[in-house]
Design an enzyme around this catalytic site. Structure first.
Site, PDB file in Angstrom:
ATOM      1  N   SER A 128      31.706  96.973 100.869  1.00 21.39           N
ATOM      2  CA  SER A 128      33.160  96.899 100.795  1.00 21.39           C
ATOM      3  C   SER A 128      33.627  95.479 100.438  1.00 21.39           C
ATOM      4  O   SER A 128      33.377  95.009  99.338  1.00 21.39           O
ATOM      5  CB  SER A 128      33.764  97.391 102.111  1.00 21.39           C
ATOM      6  OG  SER A 128      35.140  97.567 102.000  1.00 21.39           O
TER       7      SER A 128
ATOM      8  N   ASP B 251      42.824  95.579  99.633  1.00 22.91           N
ATOM      9  CA  ASP B 251      43.281  95.084 100.925  1.00 22.91           C
ATOM     10  C   ASP B 251      44.647  94.415 100.864  1.00 22.91           C
ATOM     11  O   ASP B 251      45.066  93.892  99.826  1.00 22.91           O
ATOM     12  CB  ASP B 251      42.267  94.084 101.490  1.00 22.91           C
ATOM     13  CG  ASP B 251      40.894  94.707 101.649  1.00 22.91           C
ATOM     14  OD1 ASP B 251      40.825  95.867 102.079  1.00 22.91           O
ATOM     15  OD2 ASP B 251      39.895  94.041 101.327  1.00 22.91           O
TER      16      ASP B 251
ATOM     17  N   HIS C   1      35.488 101.699  97.290  1.00 23.58           N
ATOM     18  CA  HIS C   1      36.152 102.899  97.808  1.00 23.58           C
ATOM     19  C   HIS C   1      37.014 103.563  96.728  1.00 23.58           C
ATOM     20  O   HIS C   1      38.082 104.112  97.024  1.00 23.58           O
ATOM     21  CB  HIS C   1      37.043 102.567  99.015  1.00 23.58           C
ATOM     22  CG  HIS C   1      36.404 101.729 100.058  1.00 23.58           C
ATOM     23  ND1 HIS C   1      35.469 102.224 100.949  1.00 23.58           N
ATOM     24  CD2 HIS C   1      36.534 100.407 100.362  1.00 23.58           C
ATOM     25  CE1 HIS C   1      35.073 101.245 101.757  1.00 23.58           C
ATOM     26  NE2 HIS C   1      35.701 100.136 101.414  1.00 23.58           N
TER      27      HIS C   1
END
Length: 234
Positions: free
Chosen positions: A122, A137, A159
């Site tokens: 990630s 984010d 993701h």
């Protein structure tokens, strides 16, 4: 010679932390007795100690001990002397902020380029690219720069989610966000789906896992890349 595993996620649905990657990591970290963990991304705001304990439990399955970088007084020397490195996921802005604050970004790149085995998941994968501009984010802190390791010649969108046909959600899709990025930037972006990872051997980058990945380049239509293929020929 670079030796890296760059994974979209640490945990796939229905499994425990790093469980799906353990067969790959057993080979990747063969001979490693102790691993240095970088917990700076702090998922959900957990402490460095709590995050390191999670990594330690996962790597106990491989008989590898884990120590957090925050446990060392000299972080640069800890990286230089490490057998292997794992940077976990969480918030990419805070991860990059701490890498700059502790002045370890350059030394981290140096040891990776010289062959120290590296795992990123990630946020820890986002930093492997040219910059962190394709993270999903929230900008909870302001790092000194968005420039990251540049160990691969493109950026990662971890993701990665495909548009859902028939969805009534009115927000932007990942495709839309990456198109916006390419108005101002020419860096290729790889949409890495859950359960997929990249294997880097020196300058060769291979897609691993069961799924395809989506490659975005400026002024081109996105293309799907098959698992198992060499993907760094831009």
């Amino acid at each position: 010679m670079k030796k890296m595993i760059i994974a979209s996620t640490s945990t796939v649905h229905g499994s425990t932390y790093l469980e799906y990657l353990l067969p790959t990591l057993k080979l990747h970290f063969k001979g490693v007795k102790e691993l240095l963990f970088i917990p700076y991304a702090r998922p959900s705001g957990i402490s460095y100690d709590t995050y390191t304990a999670i990594a330690k439990k996962a790597f106990s399955n491989l008989n590898i001990d884990v120590k957090g970088i925050h446990e060392f007084e000299n972080t640069k020397e800890a990286i230089k002397n490490s057998e292997a490195i794992f940077t976990g996921g969480g918030n990419t802005f805070e991860l990059v902020n701490q890498l700059y604050k502790n002045e370890v970004l350059i030394v981290l790149k140096e040891i990776i380029d010289n062959g120290t085995p590296y795992l990123g998941t990630s946020a820890g994968s986002n930093i492997c690219g040219v910059n962190m501009k394709n993270t999903n984010d929230m900008p909870i802190v302001y790092p000194p720069s968005f420039t990251t390791l540049g160990c691969i010649p493109f950026n990662i969108n971890a993701h990665y989610l495909d548009p859902i046909e028939g969805s009534t959600h009115m927000g932007e899709t990942r495709d839309t966000r990456i198109k916006e990025f390419h108005v101002f930037n020419d860096t290729p972006v790889l949409g890495l789906r859950e359960g997929s990872w990249l294997e880097v051997a020196n300058d060769a980058v291979f897609l691993r896992g069961k799924l395809t990945a989506r490659l975005f380049e400026q002024n081109k239509q996105p293309i799907e890349l098959k698992s198992g293929g060499l993907i760094n020929e831009f």
